[in-house]
Design an enzyme around this catalytic site. Structure first.
Site, PDB file in Angstrom:
ATOM      1  N   GLY A   1      53.002  62.551  44.880  1.00 51.33           N
ATOM      2  CA  GLY A   1      52.953  62.752  46.316  1.00 51.33           C
ATOM      3  C   GLY A   1      54.184  62.180  47.005  1.00 51.33           C
ATOM      4  O   GLY A   1      54.957  61.416  46.412  1.00 51.33           O
ATOM      5  N   CYS A   2      54.356  62.556  48.254  1.00 47.32           N
ATOM      6  CA  CYS A   2      55.558  62.138  48.980  1.00 47.32           C
ATOM      7  C   CYS A   2      55.509  60.632  49.282  1.00 47.32           C
ATOM      8  O   CYS A   2      56.420  59.889  48.894  1.00 47.32           O
ATOM      9  CB  CYS A   2      55.717  62.959  50.248  1.00 47.32           C
ATOM     10  SG  CYS A   2      54.279  62.995  51.332  1.00 47.32           S
ATOM     11  N   TYR A   3      54.452  60.198  49.956  1.00 48.12           N
ATOM     12  CA  TYR A   3      54.344  58.767  50.246  1.00 48.12           C
ATOM     13  C   TYR A   3      54.377  57.949  48.954  1.00 48.12           C
ATOM     14  O   TYR A   3      54.957  56.866  48.895  1.00 48.12           O
ATOM     15  CB  TYR A   3      53.020  58.470  50.964  1.00 48.12           C
ATOM     16  CG  TYR A   3      52.985  58.814  52.423  1.00 48.12           C
ATOM     17  CD1 TYR A   3      53.885  58.262  53.326  1.00 48.12           C
ATOM     18  CD2 TYR A   3      52.011  59.681  52.923  1.00 48.12           C
ATOM     19  CE1 TYR A   3      53.814  58.560  54.668  1.00 48.12           C
ATOM     20  CE2 TYR A   3      51.937  59.982  54.276  1.00 48.12           C
ATOM     21  CZ  TYR A   3      52.846  59.419  55.155  1.00 48.12           C
ATOM     22  OH  TYR A   3      52.780  59.707  56.493  1.00 48.12           O
ATOM     23  N   THR A   4      53.716  58.473  47.940  1.00 52.86           N
ATOM     24  CA  THR A   4      53.576  57.694  46.711  1.00 52.86           C
ATOM     25  C   THR A   4      54.911  57.526  46.000  1.00 52.86           C
ATOM     26  O   THR A   4      55.222  56.429  45.525  1.00 52.86           O
ATOM     27  CB  THR A   4      52.558  58.371  45.779  1.00 52.86           C
ATOM     28  OG1 THR A   4      52.906  59.740  45.622  1.00 52.86           O
ATOM     29  CG2 THR A   4      51.168  58.259  46.345  1.00 52.86           C
TER      30      THR A   4
ATOM     31  N   MET B   1      63.565  58.230  51.954  1.00 56.75           N
ATOM     32  CA  MET B   1      63.584  59.400  51.081  1.00 56.75           C
ATOM     33  C   MET B   1      63.345  60.638  51.926  1.00 56.75           C
ATOM     34  O   MET B   1      62.734  60.546  52.995  1.00 56.75           O
ATOM     35  CB  MET B   1      62.424  59.200  50.097  1.00 56.75           C
ATOM     36  CG  MET B   1      62.239  60.179  49.010  1.00 56.75           C
ATOM     37  SD  MET B   1      60.583  59.901  48.270  1.00 56.75           S
ATOM     38  CE  MET B   1      59.539  60.662  49.539  1.00 56.75           C
TER      39      MET B   1
END
Lengths: 346, 346, 346, 346
Positions: B149-152, B312
Site C-alpha cells: 500500500g501507499c501509506y505502508t 514519496m
C-alpha cells in the site's frame, strides 16, 4: 556526448533544463552556472536532484565556458546574453538563449518594449527564432538560437495555421493567456508568495506585456502583413501550464472540417503538437511535464469568430523542452531525444 | 517484449501504470481493462495519453487475459484479485496485485480490517510482499506479488532500519501520515470534490485505517516481535505525495551519526531510497513523479525520541512505480528500467 | 469608541486585525503602524480594504501612540514589543502583544529558545497569558496581555481538559501540527513562494520549534507537573488553518463517553470552542475565517492511546481573533463582539 | 423578523445564503429545503454551521412553505422554480429565484439555450432582473426577482457604463471569463474532483454557455441595440471568484480620464462596486467572501480597444449576496444589511 553549460541553472527554467538534460542520453552537463549559489552543491538548491547531480554551482563566465562545452544555454533575464556574446565565443560554441535578447528582429522594438539598450545588435540578424515547428531547417544550421518565450510559443502555434492560410482577420486577433506561477520565476517577491497567488486570479501587464511584439512579429511573417494584437496575460494559482484563448473574425466562410484540415496540414506530422478531437478543449494538466502543445478550436457562427485554444507546459515546450528540441536539431540528433516525456496526470 | 495486461487501467494507479509502462522499453501493454469504459478509447479517459495510446478499454476478464499476456497488474479495489485468481491462471501468467488481497499473511486480520471474506486464501502463503528493498530475492521468483500500500510503503521504509536494529521501542511507535488526494481514487464522491479538499486538512480513519495491520505485520517481522502502532492518515490539498512523520522512543543511547550509519547500512546501495543530508527534512515535492523515497530523522534529546520522516509519490513508489520495480525483478530486467524518472520541480 | 493602534498592521496577522476591527462596532482604528509602508495608503498594501480604510501607514512609534489610543496591538516579530514597552506607556494604554515576548514566564527559557535577550523582563510577571478560555478573569484586569501563538492556542485547547483532569500521561504527549502558509508571514522568501509550497508538504523545526516551551508551560500548569513534549509543525499548501493531531497514553481506563463529558465540562459554555459529535474529525475548512476551534478525539483501545484533534484558523483564533477577544474582555465588552464570524465554506 | 425559506439549501449557493442570512439581524431562517438530506441536521451537511444552525433539512414543498415564510429563495437547478411557482404562491410570498428561469425575457431564447420547456412563462413579464445596481427601483416592488447568474453579474457590471454611454462598439465585445470551482456546484462528478481541477485550467462551453444570452439581453438594453457577444468561461483551480476580461473596440476617441469619469458616474455611489485606482488590476482574492465587484480598465491605443476587468466572489455578489441585497430592497431594509462583509485576505 555533447558537453553542455547552463548559465542561470538555478532559476525554474534552468532547473527544468537540468531535469531534462540529466536524463538525455547524448548529453553531459559540465557547468551549472548560478551567480547566487556559487560553490554550493546544485542538489542543495534543488533537492529533487539529490544523488542525481553531484556538481556545485559555478559563476556565469561565458568566455571560460565557451572553451569547455559544445553548447551554452542561457536561462537568464534579458540583457545578459546580449551583453556577453561575441564573435569569438560564437566561433567556439553554439548558444541557445532562453531570454528575449535575440527573439525580435527589429532592435528598436526590442529596446522600446524591454526598456534596455541592446548590447550586441550585430547578432540579431543571424540568430534563428527557435520555434522548431516553423523554423526547423534554419535551426539546424544556427550558431545562435533565440528560444521563444512561453506565452509566445503557445500563442503563435495556436494561431499559426489560420494566420498562414489567410483564414482569419489578423486585425481582430485577441490573445487572452493564462499562466501558472512558475512563469514568474524564483525571485523572492511578495506578489509571488503562496498566500498572494493561491485562491486568486488576476490580469497583469495589460496592453504592455513584452511578449506582445514577439507574437506580432512571428504571426506577421505567417500572415504576410503587419499584425497588431491585444494580448492579456493572467496569473493562475498553479505551478505549471499556459492556456491561451484566442479570438479572431473569420475572413472566409469555412466549416469546422476545413479548419481542422488546415491544422492537420501543418501539425499532423509534428510529434509535439497535438490537435485534439472535435469538441475537446485543451487542458494544461494533460500536457504537464511534457513537451506537447495541445490545440483545438471552435467556430462561433453567431459572431463569425473562431475561438482557438492552446495548452502547454510553460517550463517544457515554453522554455527548457523547446531549448532541448533546438539543441537536438542543431546537433543532428533525433528531434525528440530526451523529450519523450509522458504527461503526468493527475 | 513483455506483454502486459492491466485490470483497472482507468483509476489513478492504473493511469500511472500506463504512464510508466508506455515509456518502458521492454514492455508492450496489450490490455487496458476498465469495466466503466469498455470499448472507449483509453486516451479519451486520460487525454494526456492522446497520440501515445491508441487502444480501447476492455472488460476485466482475467482468464482470457492470462492467455494473452506475460504479467497482469490488478489496480482494483480489494476483493477483486482475490476472487479472480486461480491455479490455472497463475500457471500461465505472473500477477502483481496492487490491492490489499495478498498483503497480509494472517487471513483473519485481513477479513477483520477489510470486512470481506477472502476468496482465495490458499495463495496468501506463496504471495510475496513486494517491498523490493526488503524482499528483493523473493520477488524475483514469485508468481504472485502483493504490491504494498501507499501509506505502508512509506511508513515501513522510514522505520525499517531502526526497527530491524532494535534501536527503537516498537510499543511507542506512532505514524502520523499525510497524503495527497489522488490516494482517494477517481471515484466521484462529494468529499473528494475540489472545493471540499482545497484549503482544507483533516485526519480520517483514526485508529481504524486498513493500512495499520500491514505496517504492523511488516515492521513486526523486522523487529522480531509483535508490533501495535498508532497510525493516523490525513488528507492534504495536493494531487500527489505522502509524508510520514514517525515518533518512537529510543531504546539505546545513540547519536545522530550512529542512526545515520544504520540508515546507510540498509539504504546506501538502494537507488530509490535517498537518506538526506543532516538537518534537511523530506518534502513531497522533491520526489514528485519519481520512484524515490526520501528519508531523514532527528533525535530529540529532551524527550529521548527519534522523529523519522519519509516522503514519496503515492502513485509511483506507493503504487505503479513499485509495481513496475517488482515486474523488473520478476522478469530479470534491470530493477530501475523505466523508472529513471527525475522528480519534477516545481 | 475604543481607540486602537496597531503596530505591524501590514503583516498577515496585522491585516487580519484590520479586517476584524474595521467591522467592530465599538472600535475606531487610529493608527496603522508599518515601518515598511510609511505614508502609503493602507488600502494600497491590502486592496481588499479599498474604500473601507482610507488611512495611510505610520511609523512604529509606541510612545506617541500611547497618547492617542486606548489599546495597542503589536503584531510584530519577537523582541520589538519587549524593547519598546515601559512603565510610562503601560500607565497610559493597554497592550496586547501578538509576539512571543511575554508569553513565557521563565525568561531563561524564552532567551534560550528565541536566541535573543529579553529587554523588559520586569513586565513578564504581570503579563497575562491571553488564552481567554483558560485565563478569562485575569485577562479582564490586565494591562499587558501576551496573545498566545497560533500552534500553541490550538495545541493547548485540544489537550487542556484531559491534562487538567489527569486522564493522560503527559510524558507521552506528542503534538503533530499542520499549518497553512499564512503562518509563515508576508516576508518575501524563496521557501514561501507559491511554486515551493504548492503541491508540497514538509515538516520543519523538528524538535526545535519555539512554540514548544509555550505549550509545555501552559499544559504544565494544567497538569500540575513539568511537561516535556514532542512537537512537530508541518507546512501545508493552503492559506489558512491549523490542524493538530495529538497522541497520549491513557492513565485511566476511560470510555469515549467519559472523555466527551470531560471536554463538555470545560467547553460546553465556551462559544468559540466546539466539541464535535462523535466520529467527526475536525477540518480546518469548517472554521476558516472564524474564531472557532473545533475539537474531537478518538480512543484507540489497541494502543491504549487517545488521539485528540483540533482545527482552527491560525489568523483568527490563532492571532487576531483571539487578540480581539482579549480586548473585549479587557474593556468590559461582550466577549464575542466583532467575532461573530460565520466560517466560510467552501 | 423576516421569515425566510430556502429551497436548495445544501448546494454551495444555498450554503452561502445560510452563511449570510444566519448573521442577518432582521432575518430568521425557517426552512432549510434539501431533497437529498431530508430530516438530516443541516450542520451535518455543512459542519461549519455546527452550533450555529440546529435545524434539520426539509423537503422542497413550495406551497407549504409559502404559508410559513415571507420570502423564498430558490437555489436550485433551472426548471424547478418555473415548475413550482403559481399565482397563489406569489400572492402569499415573495420569491427570489437564483436559477435562470426568469432571467431571460424572451422565452424562446430561454428554451433554446437551456433545452427545456418553460413551465410558467406567464410570470416572465413581471419578474424583475435583480441586478440591484441597474434595476434597483423595480426590485423594490417586485414579487418575483430573477437573481442574475454569476458570470453575468460580473460581465454586465464591468461593461455596463461603457455600453450605456455608447463608447464601445458592441459588435466587437468579447468576454473571457474565469471562475473558481464552486461555480460548478456540489454534485459528485469526476471533472470536479480535486485531482482533476487542481493544477489545471481549461475553457468549457465555448460559444455555447447559457449565460451568453443573459449577458446579451441586459447589455442590449443598456446599449439600445441587439448585442451578440463571444463569451468563453474557464475553470480555475480555486474555490471562489470570477474574473472577467472584456475586450471592445472604442467607437470614440476617449482618454482614460474620460472612461474613468463614466465609470464613476454610474458607480461612485454604489457601495458594492469599487472602481479601482488607475493601473491596478482587479484580483479575485481582494473580494473573497464579500459582496464587492472590483472593476478597472485599460485603453490600448495600439489596437484602439479598451480592456475591461471585473472581479467578484461568485457565491456572494454572484449568487447569495446579491440575492440578499435584493431581499433587503424588497423589504425596505438598508440595502447593505447583512452584507457588510469585509473581504478576507489572504
Amino acid at each position: 556526448m555533447i558537453k553542455v553549460g547552463i548559465i542561470g541553472a538555478t532559476g525554474y527554467a534552468g532547473g527544468e533544463l537540468v531535469r531534462i538534460l540529466s536524463a538525455h542520453k547524448d548529453v553531459e552537463i559540465k557547468w551549472y552556472g548560478s551567480r547566487s549559489y556559487i560553490d554550493e552543491k546544485y542538489a542543495r538548491v534543488y533537492q529533487n536532484m539529490f544523488q542525481i547531480v553531484d556538481d556545485v554551482c559555478m559563476d556565469d563566465n561565458m568566455a571560460e565556458l565557451a572553451d569547455q562545452v559544445d553548447v551554452i544555454f542561457t536561462a537568464t533575464p534579458q540583457g545578459l546574453c546580449g551583453s556577453l556574446v561575441n564573435e569569438e565565443i560564437l566561433s567556439k560554441v553554439k548558444i541557445i538563449d532562453l531570454s528575449a535578447d535575440f527573439r525580435i528582429k527589429d532592435v528598436k522594438t526590442y529596446e522600446q518594449w524591454y526598456g534596455i539598450e541592446h548590447k550586441s545588435p550585430q547578432f540579431i540578424g543571424e540568430a534563428v527564432y527557435g520555434l522548431c515547428e516553423i523554423n526547423r531547417e534554419d535551426v539546424k544550421s544556427a550558431r545562435l538560437v533565440a528560444n521563444p518565450g512561453c506565452y509566445t510559443t503557445c500563442s503563435i502555434l495556436t494561431a499559426y495555421p489560420l494566420a498562414k492560410e489567410g483564414v482569419i482577420d489578423m486585425h481582430t486577433l485577441i490573445v487572452d493567456a493564462k499562466s501558472g506561477t512558475s512563469g514568474a520565476g524564483r525571485g523572492a517577491k511578495v506578489p509571488n508568495l503562496y498566500c498572494e497567488v493561491n485562491e486568486n486570479i488576476k490580469a497583469y501587464g495589460v496592453a504592455t506585456h513584452r511578449h506582445t511584439p514577439e507574437i506580432e512579429e512571428q504571426l506577421g511573417y505567417a500572415a504576410g502583413e503587419d499584425v497588431v494584437i491585444s494580448f492579456t496575460p493572467h496569473l493562475v494559482p498553479m505551478n505549471r501550464g499556459i492556456l491561451v484563448t484566442e479570438y479572431a473574425t473569420l475572413k472566409k466562410n469555412v466549416t469546422e472540417e476545413q479548419i481542422k484540415a488546415i491544422y492537420d496540414k501543418y501539425y499532423s506530422d509534428e510529434k509535439f503538437v497535438r490537435v485534439l478531437d472535435g469538441g475537446i478543449c485543451p487542458e494544461t494538466k494533460w500536457v504537464e511535464g511534457s513537451n506537447y502543445v495541445d490545440i483545438n478550436f471552435k467556430i462561433d457562427p453567431r459572431t463569425n469568430r473562431v475561438v482557438m485554444m492552446g495548452a502547454m507546459d510553460n517550463l517544457v515546450k515554453g522554455a527548457a523542452g523547446q531549448a532541448v528540441q533546438n539543441m537536438n536539431l542543431m546537433f543532428g540528433l533525433k528531434e525528440s531525444e530526451g523529450l519523450e516525456l509522458v504527461p503526468m496526470f493527475p
